[in-house]
Design a protein around this motif. Structure first.
Motif, short mmCIF file in Angstrom:
data_model
loop_
_atom_site.label_atom_id
_atom_site.label_comp_id
_atom_site.label_asym_id
_atom_site.label_seq_id
_atom_site.Cartn_x
_atom_site.Cartn_y
_atom_site.Cartn_z
N ILE A 33 0.84 -1.19 0.00
CA ILE A 33 0.00 0.00 0.00
C ILE A 33 0.88 1.24 0.00
O ILE A 33 1.85 1.33 0.74
N VAL A 34 0.50 2.21 -0.83
CA VAL A 34 1.17 3.51 -0.82
C VAL A 34 0.26 4.46 -0.04
O VAL A 34 -0.86 4.74 -0.45
N PHE A 35 0.75 4.93 1.10
CA PHE A 35 -0.03 5.82 1.94
C PHE A 35 0.11 7.26 1.45
O PHE A 35 1.19 7.68 1.05
N PHE A 36 -0.98 7.99 1.50
CA PHE A 36 -0.97 9.38 1.05
C PHE A 36 -0.20 10.26 2.03
O PHE A 36 0.60 11.08 1.63
N TYR A 37 -0.46 10.09 3.33
CA TYR A 37 0.23 10.86 4.36
C TYR A 37 1.19 9.95 5.11
O TYR A 37 0.81 8.86 5.53
N PRO A 38 2.42 10.40 5.35
CA PRO A 38 3.32 9.62 6.20
C PRO A 38 2.89 9.73 7.67
O PRO A 38 2.18 10.67 8.05
N ALA A 39 3.31 8.78 8.46
CA ALA A 39 2.91 8.75 9.87
C ALA A 39 3.36 10.01 10.61
O ALA A 39 2.63 10.53 11.45
N TRP A 40 4.54 10.52 10.29
CA TRP A 40 5.04 11.68 11.03
C TRP A 40 4.15 12.90 10.82
O TRP A 40 3.97 13.69 11.73
N SER A 41 3.58 13.08 9.62
CA SER A 41 2.73 14.25 9.39
C SER A 41 1.40 14.13 10.14
O SER A 41 0.88 15.13 10.64
N ILE A 42 0.88 12.93 10.23
CA ILE A 42 -0.36 12.70 10.97
C ILE A 42 -0.14 13.00 12.45
O ILE A 42 -0.95 13.67 13.09
N TYR A 43 0.96 12.52 12.98
CA TYR A 43 1.24 12.74 14.39
C TYR A 43 1.68 14.16 14.69
O TYR A 43 1.38 14.68 15.77
N LEU A 44 2.33 14.81 13.77
CA LEU A 44 2.67 16.21 13.96
C LEU A 44 1.39 17.03 14.07
O LEU A 44 1.27 17.90 14.96
N PHE A 45 0.43 16.77 13.21
CA PHE A 45 -0.86 17.45 13.27
C PHE A 45 -1.53 17.21 14.62
O PHE A 45 -1.96 18.16 15.29
N ASN A 46 -1.62 15.96 15.03
CA ASN A 46 -2.30 15.62 16.28
C ASN A 46 -1.59 16.15 17.51
O ASN A 46 -2.23 16.64 18.45
N VAL A 47 -0.28 16.07 17.54
CA VAL A 47 0.47 16.55 18.70
C VAL A 47 0.35 18.06 18.84
O VAL A 47 0.08 18.57 19.94
N ILE A 48 0.52 18.78 17.75
CA ILE A 48 0.43 20.24 17.82
C ILE A 48 -0.96 20.69 18.24
O ILE A 48 -1.10 21.54 19.13
N THR A 49 -1.98 20.14 17.63
CA THR A 49 -3.34 20.57 17.98
C THR A 49 -3.70 20.20 19.41
O THR A 49 -4.34 20.99 20.12
N THR A 50 -3.28 19.04 19.88
CA THR A 50 -3.59 18.62 21.24
C THR A 50 -2.90 19.52 22.26
O THR A 50 -3.51 19.95 23.24
N ILE A 51 -1.63 19.83 22.03
CA ILE A 51 -0.91 20.70 22.96
C ILE A 51 -1.52 22.10 22.96
O ILE A 51 -1.73 22.69 24.03
N LEU A 52 -1.85 22.64 21.80
CA LEU A 52 -2.45 23.97 21.74
C LEU A 52 -3.81 24.00 22.44
O LEU A 52 -4.12 24.95 23.17
N ILE A 53 -4.61 22.98 22.23
CA ILE A 53 -5.92 22.91 22.88
C ILE A 53 -5.75 22.87 24.39
O ILE A 53 -6.45 23.58 25.12
N TYR A 54 -4.82 22.07 24.88
CA TYR A 54 -4.66 21.96 26.33
C TYR A 54 -4.11 23.27 26.93
O TYR A 54 -4.53 23.66 28.02
N ILE A 55 -3.23 23.94 26.22
CA ILE A 55 -2.72 25.23 26.72
C ILE A 55 -3.86 26.24 26.83
O ILE A 55 -3.97 26.96 27.83
N VAL A 56 -4.71 26.30 25.81
CA VAL A 56 -5.85 27.21 25.86
C VAL A 56 -6.80 26.81 26.99
O VAL A 56 -7.32 27.68 27.71
#
Length: 127
Positions: A33-56
């Motif tokens: 299978i050729v994945f459209f998004y690499p794992a690092w980009s998915i986790y970068l999105f999730n980590v950044i949004t989760t940290i920002l949400i918790y700070i707010v």
């Protein structure tokens, strides 16, 4: 600051373990299978949004504690909209099997959402 340290103490291992699991699963399936998004980009999105949400949430809980729950709901909705924007290139592409790519994004997304919800509830109850 203590709440942030407590959050990060749990969040770092959670994120790293999930990332490693998904990375190795995607790597083992990459021959088929050729994945459209690499794992690092998915986790970068999730980590950044989760940290920002918790700070707010910490800021709102400290200054306007009665609105912490509403803020969490609003930020979760905003995160969903950002996720759609993040997925626009995938949606516009011509991927042969979109279910696998969507699962590779939304499984971690919902796991991070559960994590956020757990810590938001703890924040509200201590508030």
């Amino acid at each position: 600051m203590n709440r942030t340290v407590d959050f990060l103490k749990h969040f770092a291992p959670f994120s790293i373990i999930l990332f490693l699991i998904q990375f190795f699963i995607m790597h083992s399936l990459s021959e088929k299978i050729v994945f459209f998004y690499p794992a690092w980009s998915i986790y970068l999105f999730n980590v950044i949004t989760t940290i920002l949400i918790y700070i707010v949430l910490i800021y709102i809980n400290k200054n306007f504690s009665t609105y912490t729950g509403f803020t969490f709901l609003g930020l979760s909705f905003f995160k969903m909209m950002i996720a759609i924007v993040f997925l626009i290139p995938f949606i516009k592409s011509d991927v042969s099997n979109p279910v696998i790519d969507l699962a590779s994004f939304f499984i971690p997304y919902f796991l991070f959402l559960v994590f956020e919800t757990y810590f938001a509830i703890r924040l509200i109850n201590k508030g």
